[in-house]
Design an enzyme around this catalytic site. Structure first.
Site, short mmCIF file in Angstrom:
data_model
loop_
_atom_site.label_atom_id
_atom_site.label_comp_id
_atom_site.label_asym_id
_atom_site.label_seq_id
_atom_site.Cartn_x
_atom_site.Cartn_y
_atom_site.Cartn_z
N HIS A 22 0.88 -1.17 0.00
CA HIS A 22 0.00 0.00 0.00
C HIS A 22 0.92 1.22 0.00
CE1 HIS A 22 -3.11 -2.84 1.87
NE2 HIS A 22 -3.43 -2.64 0.61
N GLU A 25 1.48 3.59 3.11
CA GLU A 25 1.83 3.03 4.43
C GLU A 25 3.35 3.11 4.52
OE1 GLU A 25 -0.32 -0.66 4.98
OE2 GLU A 25 -2.20 0.29 4.37
N HIS A 118 3.02 -3.46 6.70
CA HIS A 118 1.82 -2.60 6.61
C HIS A 118 1.69 -1.69 7.82
CE1 HIS A 118 -0.20 -4.41 3.09
NE2 HIS A 118 0.53 -5.47 3.41
N GLU A 178 1.75 -5.79 10.63
CA GLU A 178 0.85 -4.61 10.58
C GLU A 178 1.12 -3.80 11.84
OE1 GLU A 178 -1.78 -2.50 8.87
OE2 GLU A 178 -2.44 -4.50 8.27
#
Lengths: 330, 330
Positions: A22, A25, A118, A178
């Site tokens: 992404h 990010e 992430h 994450e």
């Protein structure tokens, strides 16, 4: 006391660390860039043990999550292998490139381990997200992390290999790391440092494992995703009409009980959780999920007992290859 | 004790509250939408005392800051009045529409007061941002806010009316109400509620002022912007090479002393503040300012003594209009 024999697992020869799946990010984007620089500076000619990948360079350039469609939903069997027209979204093409580089998904040529980096706007600390609750490699790496200031959880998305959709699913083992809270398009030093440490510990673990260390087993709490809840929305415009309730905001991995405050409408009133059972809330107010219709996710927690493991010796590997080959012939 | 006569100021007949000037700063978007709904529901036929405006609907639809260029930099005299080609950025056209609706900037037809709603990823609490440190209306509204849980500051950008670039500059009085921290594209209930209360207090104050209340004077601390600092960047790619130091992150309005940690490089080392004097840091790590080359802003603090004020009576206003007209004739 009986000591169980460790489970023997193949060597992890090829490991990939991916950032920028992404494009906004930024911890992963800057960490992978930094690792690429450091690697360039290495003078000993040692071959890179870890492949560093910037997954979506076009989205990174725009500092947006994606250009045409969410890359991290493009790694299903169907999307990777179906027909593709010339005007298809950029990310469909990029997913196929990455599958050629790191996969092919489900094949013996795939890299042994993918760690995909992430960020989330949710107050989740550091989470591993994996499609299996019995991938001993991922669970052992998770157990190995030593980060006293960072809350850590293991999340399990119970989705079949074929249906699994994220970049980490194309490796033999894989997980998303994450970390939050961090606004998208923003870098916070503490989040960057937590990610850097997490990746370093992962690399240390792989080195140790490959060199023959035995890792003792033990328990891990696994949060298995049960369902997502959407925001209340206007029937006509589909615009959200409430935000996460202030008493729930930032309380990721709390146990949400039926009747507890869930949302606060923009007009003021409280909307309560109407579920039948208490569940653990996470991805609370993840900004990128508004468009996906997800205000938060809910999970059940269970304790998984991870066995002790060690790497197969070359001899054991050959034996296992032969038995694998004969199985395939059957 | 001598009591000074209050300064007499014209009635504030036309007030505008604007949201969505940046399409991904969602507190203002949802607050203005909610206020528009509530107004619709009013049955007493009372004329709207406050004009509610959604400034950049196209950017709102994309949930991005802007479509082509930052709308909130388009309200300079030059941009509003210069020639404009057909292929000009959408926001140039939209700025002219808004100037026709709420301005024209600098004219007697302009609305009396604009409150433009913004969010920041910086931990700034609630800030008023204005182009003047002696606009008694804005300073009195600021003094009037009662929000014990929200830190509040008054920021002064020392820019001439002609050069002032933001939407609030087209009203006779105006300020941005900037609240954070909140990731862009995200709504947090506590931030939404703070903004709602801020706007309600502003409306209460205007009602009170127009009805003839005398507001006592007193001191206000004003932070006057001195300069911006950019991130350290790679000479070639212009990519940032450091983030705000964890000891400075989230400490908006602290006094930053020469030699104190400013950035932490992605490679690990600390970069210190090299200025000559201690200054107050704000807009620390505002995500939308990466592209503007601003890592943080620095201000000097001073104490402004605000006089007591009250609205002019109709008679006083007529007298003042006449004197204004005769001045213009001179």
């Amino acid at each position: 006391m009986q000591v169980d024999e460790p489970v023997l697992l193949p060597r992890l020869s090829r490991v990939a660390v991916c950032g920028g799946t992404h494009g906004n990010e930024l911890s992963g984007v800057y960490l992978v860039r930094e690792m690429l620089k450091t690697e360039k500076r290495k003078e000993d000619g040692e071959p890179a043990s870890v492949l560093m990948v910037l997954s979506n360079p076009r989205a990174m350039q725009q500092c947006s999550r994606y250009v045409d469609t969410d890359l991290n939903r493009c790694f299903t069997h169907a999307t990777l292998n179906g027909p593709v027209s010339e005007g298809a979204p950029y990310e469909i093409f990029r997913a196929r490139e990455l599958n050629a580089l790191l996969g092919p998904k489900g094949s013996r040529a795939a890299v042994d381990l993918i760690c995909d980096l992430h960020n989330t706007t949710a107050n989740m600390g550091l989470s591993f997200i994996a499609y299996s609750d019995c991938d001993w490699i991922c669970l052992h790496i998770f157990r190995y992390l030593q980060m006293p200031d960072t809350p850590m959880r293991f999340i399990h998305f119970d989705v079949s290999t074929k249906e699994s959709y994220s970049l980490d699913s194309i490796g033999k083992h894989g997980f998303a790391m994450e970390i939050g809270p961090q606004p998208h398009g923003c870098v916070k030093s503490n989040i960057y440092t937590a990610m850097k440490e997490g990746v370093q510990h992962m690399q240390d673990w792989v080195r140790c494992f490959n060199s023959g260390c035995v890792f003792d087993g033990g328990p891990v709490d696994v949060f298995t995703m049960v369902k997502n809840l959407d925001y209340p929305r206007d029937g006509e415009t589909r615009s959200i009409t409430a935000a996460i309730h202030p008493r729930l905001q930032d309380r990721d991995f709390c146990l949400l009980h039926p009747g507890e405050p869930l949302f606060q409408a923009f007009s003021g009133e409280t909307i309560k959780y109407k579920g039948n059972e208490p569940l653990y809330a996470f991805f609370i107010n993840e900004c990128a999920y508004y468009e996906k219709g997800i205000a938060l996710s809910l999970a059940r927690k269970k304790r998984v007992t991870v066995p002790s493991i060690r790497v197969q010796t070359d001899e054991e590997e050959r034996a296992s290859e032969q038995s694998f080959a004969s199985e395939e012939e059957e």
